[in-house]
Structure formats: structure tokens, C-alpha cells
Write an enzyme that holds these catalytic residues in place. Structure first.
Site, PDB file in Angstrom:
ATOM      1  N   HIS A   2     -32.498 -44.966  19.601  1.00  0.00           N
ATOM      2  CA  HIS A   2     -32.296 -44.708  21.037  1.00  0.00           C
ATOM      3  C   HIS A   2     -32.214 -46.007  21.836  1.00  0.00           C
ATOM      4  CE1 HIS A   2     -33.018 -40.367  20.550  1.00  0.00           C
ATOM      5  NE2 HIS A   2     -33.996 -40.712  19.725  1.00  0.00           N
ATOM      6  N   ASN A   8     -33.755 -33.964  22.665  1.00  0.00           N
ATOM      7  CA  ASN A   8     -32.388 -34.356  22.318  1.00  0.00           C
ATOM      8  C   ASN A   8     -31.424 -33.344  22.917  1.00  0.00           C
ATOM      9  OD1 ASN A   8     -32.815 -36.712  20.812  1.00  0.00           O
ATOM     10  ND2 ASN A   8     -33.136 -35.586  18.913  1.00  0.00           N
ATOM     11  N   ASN A  37     -26.561 -29.948  27.281  1.00  0.00           N
ATOM     12  CA  ASN A  37     -27.875 -29.328  27.363  1.00  0.00           C
ATOM     13  C   ASN A  37     -28.923 -30.244  26.737  1.00  0.00           C
ATOM     14  OD1 ASN A  37     -26.747 -27.032  28.501  1.00  0.00           O
ATOM     15  ND2 ASN A  37     -26.613 -25.929  26.557  1.00  0.00           N
TER      16      ASN A  37
END
Length: 526
Positions: free
Chosen positions: A75, A148, A213
Site C-alpha cells: 500500500h 480493500n 466499493n
């Protein structure tokens, strides 16, 4: 035209305009000493050497030499924004957490979006999961939801985490991304089939961060004021609509605008187009968990929305860009063990591992006192404990209060009402092999029922286009796993691989077989 420039491009101009008629501040050293000349080093004569007493130079250079901190292992490339969470539906029957205590309550939040495998300078439009982490600054401490854009993950046992990440990173000798490493691991661990199928579907390259989402992914536990627990999953659905980027466009953007997602988010907020998401939970009772056909704590599987429908909770809105990226995004640290009363961990093995791993890496990257950094500080509650000292202690170190417990001098004391809920666990301690815990049924549902025909075709094309870079024996193993899901899935990918392989003969390699999980074996157990 200059008037058509984006807000992100005009940041310096807008900053100056924001100062109005203010005169420039007096330039100083880090210690606040005014500086008279910032263009010329102090030397012995116009051609002479530098002087050690040039503290303007040494102050500047010494700090510059230490500007970089360790990059996140995963990340690393990301964007952040601030906003608020608002409760729209009452769920106090499930959780006593104050963040949910009444309809209309708002809580400040910060969100960090990211890619996963790439380095800090990698393109935003690569095929990769997206991190979607939310920090809630609640009345009872910070709540960090490290999610996530996918409801599942590649593995279910946390012991595999370092090896999985290594397989997605660079080859230790060539320092190149290596398809053999990626597909060797995935094909040896068929529990990854669900996430891999999602990754190579259209949703594997979302259109920026606003049109995707988010999911807490893990299974958590909610506890109400009566001490009654349930298991839950968290979902946040975009109110901007789902949008994805076609492969060709993603490749173009990677070359022409590698910071596409960061730019899109910044400009949307700067223009007053505040992105928002609707927040839901799924709830499963302990009795349902005992009798469910799958392990409810398996991160490679989802909970059926028919059996466990989405329950609306609230929404969150992002309405402020960071004032300084390093201070508010690079130093931003999420820790899934930060859970206020009413929210607790479940036996989810991946969550259990991350309860240790996340804060441990923050202490390495940011230091022992990283929670004192303003962006990480639980500023809506008072921190009172017996932790002292350490590098970069930035407050009063809790003054003269006792630094040991228990004590007789009115220092911070425990409150039994905040005890964690009781839970039962198996008395049999062992290393349980879950490699063949039905790795195919939910993937089959995804392939045959969730995707339409055009989406299935693109999934197979995307997968074969990447898998073709791996050795033939790895390709064969992966196709066998896909065949266990559905013959059409495996046959389509194999046909595309045959076409790719006919264009360039692969080198033959000799390998020793290794014991590993088998999707075929899993299918045979059904």
C-alpha cells in the site's frame, strides 16, 4: 487556457491567493533563527571552501538527508482525504460503540486509498487490489477499519502473508516483476482463486478511488450494551456508481498520467464534488456461525447477501483534501487492533495476524510514538496510560503522573465495564491445514452467476494475458485449478494460452514436485 487548469495544478497559485495581502513570513532555520541569505553558501573567499560555521547550510542539508522515511511494504502508493461519518440507521441492538449511539451522530474520519503491490512511484491504473482504510476519530478512541475494494483476499492463513507479499513484489536477483513468482504462489495456493478471479475481472482496475466499493473484508464481532455478541462484516458502497477502466485505457494512463487516481480525488474534493459511500453491516449470530456450511472467518469467502442481508448503518463523506501530504497521508497509520468498546476481533486468522503486524510496522516506519502524530492522535478522547519516553515524544510525557501500575496515587485506573466480551475457543492447539477448505464453490458462483458473458470473456482474456508470462508447468497447474471451478473457465483460459504460446515457444524447465494444496482435491471433496 490558464482558466481551465485543474485545482491540483493550481495549488501553488491558490495557496498564495489564500494568504491575501499577508507579507511573506521571515525565513528561518529549523530552530527559528532568521536567515539573511538563502542563495549563497558561506565560503573563505569567492572561490574558497565552505565553512563549518555555515549553519544555514548544515541545518538545511542535515534535514534534507533525513527527509525520507521507510516506504510502506504494501500500500505504498496512495491518496488521502478527510470527512465525516453520519449514522442514518439505529444498530444499537448489535453494538454499544458510541460511534453508532444515535441516528444523526457524526464522527470525523480520514480515509486512505491505495494500490497494494506497487512502490510509491508506481502508476495508479495497474491491475491490483485497492486499499480502502478508514480511521474514525470516536469519543472512545480511534477505530481503524483497514479495508480493500474487494470482499475477499488471496490467503486465509496469516502465516503465509510474508511469502504472499514477496511473490507479488520484485525478483530478489533481477529486481523485476516476475510472473513465475506471482503465478507459482497463486497456483500452489488455490484458496486464492476467488480473489484472483475478482482481480482479473473488470473491477480489477477501478476508475479512480471514487467509483469503487469498500469492504472491511474480515469478520468482526459486535457487542451490545447487554453484552450480547454477533459476528459482522462491514461494507461501504459508492454513491458515485461503479466505474472501471478498460485495459487499453489503463495502459495509456499509466504512461501519460500515472497519478490519475490521486489527481481525480483531489480535484473532485477541491471542486466541491464530495464523494460519499453508504455504510452497511452483515450480521451472523453465533449459532448461525456454528452451523454455516463454510468457515465464517475464512477471508477467501463471502457471506451470502440472501442469507445475511445488508443492514444500512450510515454514510461517510469526504470533504477536505490534506493540507500537507507527508504530514496527513504518508504519516497516516491504520491499526486494525484499534477498536472501541462494542467492536471486537473475531477468530479470523488473517485479522488476528494483522492485529500484530500493522502496529508493528508503524513502529518501525514512524517510531514508537507514532500515535502522537496529529493525524494518528485520538484527539477526541484523553489518552491516559503508563507508556513513557521513546524517540520523538511530542507532548508532556504525562507529566509527573506515576509511571507504574498499580499505584496508590490516583493515577489512571481500569473500568470493568470496558472488559472484552467472553468467547469460547477450542482446547485443541495445533497447526490446522485449511488449504483444501472448498476453494471452488463460491468462485464458480462468481464465474457463472455474478459475471455476464462479456465479463467472463474479459476475465479470461485478462488472466491469460498475464499468465502467459509464467512457465508452462505453472500455466498447466493454474488451468487445472480453473477447471476444478468450471470446465468453461479452464478451457477458455487454456485456449487463449495455447494461442499465446504458439506465438513464442516457452523454455522447458525441469522441476521437482512439491506438496501443496489442490483445487482439484478440494472439488473432489464436495
Amino acid at each position: 487556457m490558464a482558466d481551465d487548469r485543474e485545482k491540483s495544478t493550481d495549488q501553488m497559485k491558490l495557496w498564495k491567493e489564500g494568504r491575501g495581502s499577508q507579507r511573506p513570513d521571515v525565513l528561518t532555520t529549523g530552530a527559528g533563527v532568521p536567515i539573511g541569505d538563502k542563495l549563497n553558501a558561506m565560503t573563505a573567499g569567492p572561490r574558497g571552501p565552505l565553512l563549518v560555521q555555515d549553519v544555514v547550510f548544515t541545518d538545511e542539508m542535515a534535514h534534507f538527508d533525513r527527509e525520507r522515511i521507510p516506504e510502506r511494504v504494501v500500500h505504498a502508493k496512495g491518496a488521502g482525504a478527510f470527512g465525516y461519518f453520519e449514522v442514518t440507521h439505529d444498530i444499537t441492538r448489535y453494538s454499544k460503540a458510541k460511534v453508532f449511539e444515535h441516528v444523526g451522530k457524526t464522527t470525523p474520519i480520514v480515509v486512505r486509498f491505495s494500490t497494494v503491490a506497487g512502490e510509491a512511484g508506481s502508476p495508479d491504473t495497474v491491475r491490483d487490489p485497492r486499499g480502502f482504510a478508514v480511521k474514525f476519530y470516536t469519543d472512545e478512541g480511534n477505530w481503524d477499519l483497514t479495508g480493500n475494494n474487494t470482499p475477499t483476499f488471496f490467503i486465509r492463513d496469516t502465516l503465509l502473508s510474508p511469502s504472499f507479499i514477496h511473490s507479488q513484489k520484485r525478483n530478489p536477483q533481477t529486481h523485476l516483476k516476475d510472473p513465475d513468482m506471482v503465478w507459482d504462489f497463486w497456483s500452489l495456493r488455490p484458496e486464492s482463486l476467488h480473489q484472483v478471479s475478482f482481480l482479473f475481472s473488470d473491477r480489477g482496475i477501478p476508475d479512480g478511488y471514487r467509483h469503487m466499493n469498500g469492504y472491511g473484508s474480515h469478520t468482526f464481532k459486535l457487542v451490545n450494551a447487554q453484552g450480547q455478541p454477533v459476528y459482522c462484516k462491514f461494507h461501504y458502497k459508492t454513491n458515485q456508481g461503479i466505474k472501471n477502466i478498460p485495459v487499453e485505457e489503463a495502459d495509456r494512463l499509466a504512461a501519460t498520467d500515472p497519478d490519475y487516481s490521486i489527481r481525480d480525488l483531489y480535484n473532485a474534493i477541491a471542486n466541491g464534488n464530495f464523494p460519499s459511500w453508504t455504510f452497511y453491516i452483515q450480521v451472523m449470530t453465533f449459532e448461525q456461525a456454528e452451523n454455516w456450511k463454510w468457515n465464517p472467518f475464512d477471508l477467501t469467502k463471502v457471506w451470502s447477501h440472501k442469507e445475511f442481508p445488508l443492514i444500512p448503518v450510515g454514510r461517510f463523506v469526504l470533504n477536505r483534501n490534506p493540507v500537507n501530504y507527508f504530514a496527513e497521508v504518508e504519516q497516516l497509520a491504520f491499526d486494525p487492533s484499534n477498536m472501541p468498546p462494542g467492536i471486537e476481533p473475531s477468530p479470523d486468522k488473517m485479522l488476528q495476524g494483522r492485529l500484530f503486524s500493522y502496529p508493528d510496522t508503524h513502529r518501525h516506519r514512524l517510531g514508537a510514538n507514532y500515535l502522537q502524530l496529529p493525524v494518528n492522535c485520538p484527539y477526541r478522547t484523553r489518552v491516559a496510560n503508563y507508556q513513557r519516553d521513546g524517540p520523538m515524544c511530542m507532548h508532556d510525557n504525562q507529566g509527573g503522573a506515576p509511571n507504574y501500575y498499580p499505584n496508590s496515587f490516583s493515577a489512571p485506573d481500569v473500568q470493568p465495564r470496558f472488559l472484552e466480551s467472553k468467547c469460547k475457543v477450542s482446547p485443541d492447539v495445533a497447526r490446522y491445514n485449511s488449504a483444501d477448505d472448498d476453494n471452488v464453490t463460491q468462485v464458480r458462483t462468481f464465474f457463472t452467476q455474478v459475471l455476464n458473458e462479456a465479463e467472463r470473456e474479459r476475465l479470461c482474456q485478462n488472466m491469460a494475458g498475464h499468465l502467459k508470462g509464467a512457465q508452462l508447468f505453472i500455466q498447466k497447474r493454474m488451468v487445472q485449478n480453473l477447471m476444478a471451478v468450471h470446465s468453461d473457465y479452464g478451457n477458455r483460459v487454456q485456449a487463449l494460452l495455447d494461442k499465446h504460446n504458439a506465438e513464442g515457444k516457452k523454455n522447458t524447465v525441469h522441476v521437482y514436485s512439491r506438496g501443496g494444496a489442490s483445487a482439484v482435491a478440494a472439488a473432489s471433496k464436495m
